[in-house]
Design an enzyme around this catalytic site. Structure first.
Site, PDB file in Angstrom:
ATOM      1  N   CYS A  61      -1.431   0.708   7.419  1.00  0.00           N
ATOM      2  CA  CYS A  61      -2.796   0.318   7.552  1.00  0.00           C
ATOM      3  C   CYS A  61      -3.133  -0.836   6.678  1.00  0.00           C
ATOM      4  CB  CYS A  61      -3.667   1.601   6.953  1.00  0.00           C
ATOM      5  SG  CYS A  61      -3.622   2.841   8.077  1.00  0.00           S
ATOM      6  N   ARG A  62      -3.520  -0.743   5.352  1.00  0.00           N
ATOM      7  CA  ARG A  62      -3.974  -1.801   4.553  1.00  0.00           C
ATOM      8  C   ARG A  62      -3.091  -2.940   4.281  1.00  0.00           C
ATOM      9  NH1 ARG A  62      -5.030   2.139  -0.296  1.00  0.00           N
ATOM     10  NH2 ARG A  62      -3.216   3.085   0.702  1.00  0.00           N
ATOM     11  N   SER A  63      -1.709  -2.764   4.022  1.00  0.00           N
ATOM     12  CA  SER A  63      -1.030  -3.758   3.687  1.00  0.00           C
ATOM     13  C   SER A  63      -0.448  -4.708   4.834  1.00  0.00           C
ATOM     14  CB  SER A  63       0.244  -3.517   2.766  1.00  0.00           C
ATOM     15  OG  SER A  63       1.175  -2.637   3.314  1.00  0.00           O
ATOM     16  N   ASN A  92       2.304   1.219   4.212  1.00  0.00           N
ATOM     17  CA  ASN A  92       2.439   0.266   4.910  1.00  0.00           C
ATOM     18  C   ASN A  92       2.150   0.438   6.694  1.00  0.00           C
ATOM     19  OD1 ASN A  92       5.675  -2.208   5.590  1.00  0.00           O
ATOM     20  ND2 ASN A  92       3.470  -2.824   5.316  1.00  0.00           N
ATOM     21  N   CYS A 106       0.855  -1.129  -0.073  1.00  0.00           N
ATOM     22  CA  CYS A 106       0.022  -0.100  -0.112  1.00  0.00           C
ATOM     23  C   CYS A 106       1.005   1.485   0.016  1.00  0.00           C
ATOM     24  CB  CYS A 106      -0.924   0.038   1.212  1.00  0.00           C
ATOM     25  SG  CYS A 106      -0.153   0.131   2.857  1.00  0.00           S
ATOM     26  N   ASP A 132      -8.263   3.804   0.872  1.00  0.00           N
ATOM     27  CA  ASP A 132      -7.156   4.414   2.050  1.00  0.00           C
ATOM     28  C   ASP A 132      -7.874   5.014   3.304  1.00  0.00           C
ATOM     29  OD1 ASP A 132      -5.251   5.593   3.319  1.00  0.00           O
ATOM     30  OD2 ASP A 132      -4.284   6.739   2.004  1.00  0.00           O
TER      31      ASP A 132
END
Ligand code: 4NP
Length: 165
Positions: free
Chosen positions: A21-23, A19, A16, A134
């Site tokens: 939150c999402r990934s 690095n 993401c 995001d």
């Protein structure tokens, strides 16, 4: 002496922007699923950001809270930026949104490297969105949507991978 056999493990990198939150959520969900499915010996996993602002940081408190709520601990994950050797080391590079994907592809050196890069939601066509939004600047509800999208996409990714066996 002969070299040891090459690792039979497949390697997946979740990417993401930051690095945090999402990934890392994706990596934590993936790690949890392969453990539950008895597939730990078949996979290696990591996550990275296209940016370097959060290098060395633990995941965002809200990302940790959301995954914890689902029984998944991601507190050990530390942010890092994607690096050129990732394109050789990983078999699959799964990007969260179109801008992440395009930024990653721009760093690839050749077609083989580019072909490793896919949008993670290409594995979850049931979502109208092609991208995992995001959640960083939004509220906690954004993290639930991220969780739901990643949970489905990773299920489908693993199903496709292990259906072939
Ligand atoms: P991520 O979220 O890409 O899912 O880790 C973000 C984290 C930090 C920032 C943006 C997005 N930031 O601008 O610092």
């Amino acid at each position: 002496m002969t070299n040891p056999p090459k690792s039979p493990k497949r390697k997946v990198l979740f990417v993401c922007l930051g690095n945090i939150c999402r990934s890392p959520m994706a990596e934590g969900i993936f790690r949890d699923k392969i453990a539950k499915l008895g597939l730990k010996s078949k996979w290696e996993h990591d996550s990275a950001g296209t940016g370097d602002w959060h290098t060395g940081e633990a995941p965002d408190r809200r990302a940790q809270q959301k995954t914890k709520e689902k029984g998944i601990d991601i507190s050990d994950i530390r942010a890092r930026q994607i690096r050129s050797k990732d394109f050789d080391e990983f078999d699959y590079i799964l990007a969260m949104d179109i801008s992440n994907r395009d930024d990653v592809i721009a760093k690839a050196k050749n077609a083989t490297q580019k072909n490793k890069v896919t949008l993670i939601l290409s594995y979850a066509p049931q979502f109208e969105s092609k991208t995992v939004p995001d959640p960083y600047f939004g509220g906690d509800e954004g993290f639930e949507l991220v969780y739901q999208m990643l949970d489905r996409a990773i299920d489908e990714f693993l199903l496709q991978q292990h259906d072939k066996e």
